[in-house]
Write an enzyme that holds these catalytic residues in place. Structure first.
Site, PDB file in Angstrom:
ATOM      1  N   THR A   1       0.839  -1.204   0.000  1.00 14.31           N
ATOM      2  CA  THR A   1       0.000   0.000   0.000  1.00 14.31           C
ATOM      3  C   THR A   1       0.871   1.250   0.000  1.00 14.31           C
ATOM      4  O   THR A   1       1.968   1.269   0.582  1.00 14.31           O
ATOM      5  CB  THR A   1      -0.930   0.016   1.218  1.00 14.31           C
ATOM      6  OG1 THR A   1      -0.152   0.047   2.422  1.00 14.31           O
ATOM      7  CG2 THR A   1      -1.818  -1.225   1.230  1.00 14.31           C
TER       8      THR A   1
ATOM      9  N   ASP B   1      -4.200  -3.576  13.067  1.00 17.22           N
ATOM     10  CA  ASP B   1      -5.652  -3.731  13.026  1.00 17.22           C
ATOM     11  C   ASP B   1      -6.337  -2.677  12.160  1.00 17.22           C
ATOM     12  O   ASP B   1      -7.447  -2.894  11.677  1.00 17.22           O
ATOM     13  CB  ASP B   1      -6.221  -3.665  14.453  1.00 17.22           C
ATOM     14  CG  ASP B   1      -5.731  -4.838  15.309  1.00 17.22           C
ATOM     15  OD1 ASP B   1      -5.712  -5.967  14.791  1.00 17.22           O
ATOM     16  OD2 ASP B   1      -5.367  -4.612  16.470  1.00 17.22           O
TER      17      ASP B   1
END
Length: 506
Positions: free
Chosen positions: A153, A180
């Site tokens: 990413t 998370d």
């Protein structure tokens, strides 16, 4: 020369040369069943085997036992087993059967299918070691027959937009190599899709590289695995799919946010969100900022209401132990304690239908956010649920979790399961600097409930309205700061909606 025998029973056996390709090497009897692989007098649990592959003149079995040493922490370590045969067909049959048994696919001579998975790596998560962690654990995933398509990413929101528009029929699952936060982004991407009701069931795994890593820690806690990336990679490699409860966060005038982990407010959310300036420190940033916040102690004010979960035990204040409800129906209604597998499966199916029905209503309602109530309107007034109001408006902190561990360092709900269908709502009422300090110190062992001011209740959903004018505060939703910290928020659980690669159910 090896021999191969087959029986209608689910096992096979034969003789192989062990440890060397030399024809003069000693032959040993090898036997495979669903629980173990026996080579000579030694037994190897199939739970520790992720697969097998053909090599020149024989077969390599990928064995990852749990090594427990007195000087170092326990960890999964690669210890390949090699057996040799001149019969290629025998090697092929054994490879296929070992692969199928290792992945729980049932007994057959057919090759286990290759799984195609997309890996998302966030290079900025935690202390920035995501690429390095993935490189070290990649081999165990490939040895388990997983074909990896790796994507790194480069911006926030990339995963959400790609998942929302991806053709999911071409992939069997996803692996999130991050903290998370990226998992939350992945879930919201699924919920943005027009076919979210089916795509939300696409399984995913987590390789922890963040600062908290609550999901990975809870999965390892439930599977009694060491807190290491190798154990998380092993869990994914076993490809055992489990249901995972999803959570929704509703606020007035905003589209619902979907998550899976927790919501915090007060002291804990201050530490979680404001410690971002120390991200380069990794996990240590939470401890460093907690010390800073305790030196500047303050109280928080708000109204708290909840809908208790019927049929499951509640934890009483002032005790570190769990106490069962006196209701005779609690055992029959408790999902985690159901004795009848068939009834349990039917109950989970009905819960899933209800969860999808509730989410469908929530999705439809979110499309017309202009008709949602304003921040001054109490949404509990028109609700048919039995809301219970907490008789205080002064708190030190609130922490609601959907699983046992909100991070690798904290144990908040010891008996929680990833699919138990409840939110474990914990809060420290009153204004106590000493209570806050002792509570933080006891979070690692889960013994914070010794303090009588700490409460923990199992709920289906809860409502919180902060008194922002009296004391500014922050809502942390799955570790991300809310866009609106002044209005109310409702956190609700939707049982069994998500699917995750997790440990076998105990």
């Amino acid at each position: 020369m090896s021999s191969y025998t087959h029986s209608p029973q689910p096992w096979c056996s034969g003789t192989f040369r062990v440890g060397s390709r030399n024809k003069r090497a000693r032959e040993q009897f090898v036997k495979l069943n669903k629980g173990s692989l026996s080579i000579g007098r030694r037994n190897y649990a199939t739970d520790d085997i992720v697969g097998a592959s053909i090599m020149k003149g024989g077969l390599r079995i990928h064995y990852y036992p749990l090594r427990r040493n007195c000087c170092t922490r326990s960890e999964r370590r690669y210890a390949p087993l090699e057996i040799f045969s001149e019969d290629q067909r025998t090697c092929d049959v054994w490879s296929n059967r070992i692969n199928r048994v290792a992945r729980g696919l049932g007994w057959s001579d057919k090759p286990a299918p290759l799984r195609k998975m997309v890996v998302y790596i966030n290079p900025k998560s935690g202390s920035g070691r995501a690429r390095s962690i993935f490189r070290k654990q990649r081999s165990i995933l490939e040895r388990a027959g997983i074909q990896l398509n790796v994507a790194v990413t480069s911006r926030a929101g990339q995963v959400r937009s790609e998942i929302a528009n991806m053709n999911l029929n071409k992939v069997d699952g996803f692996i999130i190599c991050s903290g998370d936060g990226l998992v939350m982004e992945y879930i919201n991407g699924l919920m943005d899709r027009p076919d979210w009701e089916t795509s939300i069931r696409k399984p995913f795994g987590i390789l922890p590289c963040g600062s908290g890593n609550g999901l990975a820690a809870s999965l390892r806690e439930e599977g009694r695995e060491p807190m290491s990336p190798a154990s998380s990679a092993y869990i994914i490699a076993k490809q055992n799919v489990r249901d995972l409860d999803m959570c929704s966060f509703q606020q007035p005038g905003l589209k619902p946010i979907y998550g899976f982990l927790s919501m915090s407010w007060g002291l804990i959310s201050d530490i979680d969100i404001n410690s971002e300036v120390c991200r380069c420190m990794g996990k240590a940033r939470f401890t460093a900022y907690a010390i800073t916040r305790l030196c500047c102690h303050k109280s928080y004010y708000g109204d708290l209401k909840y809908v208790a979960k019927n049929g499951l035990y509640h934890i009483k204040a002032g005790s570190g132990r769990n106490s069962r409800s006196d209701s005779k129906s609690s055992t029959r209604q408790g999902i985690a304690h159901s004795k009848n597998t068939h009834e349990n499966n039917n109950e989970k199916k009905s819960q899933l239908k209800k969860s999808l029905r509730d989410l469908r209503s929530l999705q439809q309602h979110s499309r017309v956010i202009v008709n949602q109530p304003t921040a001054s309107t109490d949404p509990c007034v028109d609700d048919d649920e039995d809301w219970v109001k907490v008789p205080t408006d002064t708190f030190t902190t609130l922490w609601a979790v959907n699983m046992s561990r909100p991070s690798e360092e904290e144990l908040l709900a010891r008996n929680a399961k990833i699919d138990d269908g409840v939110i474990h709502l914990s809060y420290l009422q009153g204004d106590s600097w000493c209570g806050a300090l002792c509570g933080l110190l006891r979070l690692e062992t889960g013994s914070f409930m010794i303090d009588s001011n700490f409460k923990q209740i199992q709920v289906e959903k809860f409502y919180l309205q902060t008194h922002y004018s009296r004391q500014p505060s922050i809502y942390s939703l799955d570790g991300e700061e809310s866009k609106d910290n002044k209005s109310w928020v409702i956190m609700a659980v939707h049982p069994g909606v998500l699917r995750v690669f997790g440990p076998k159910q105990q």
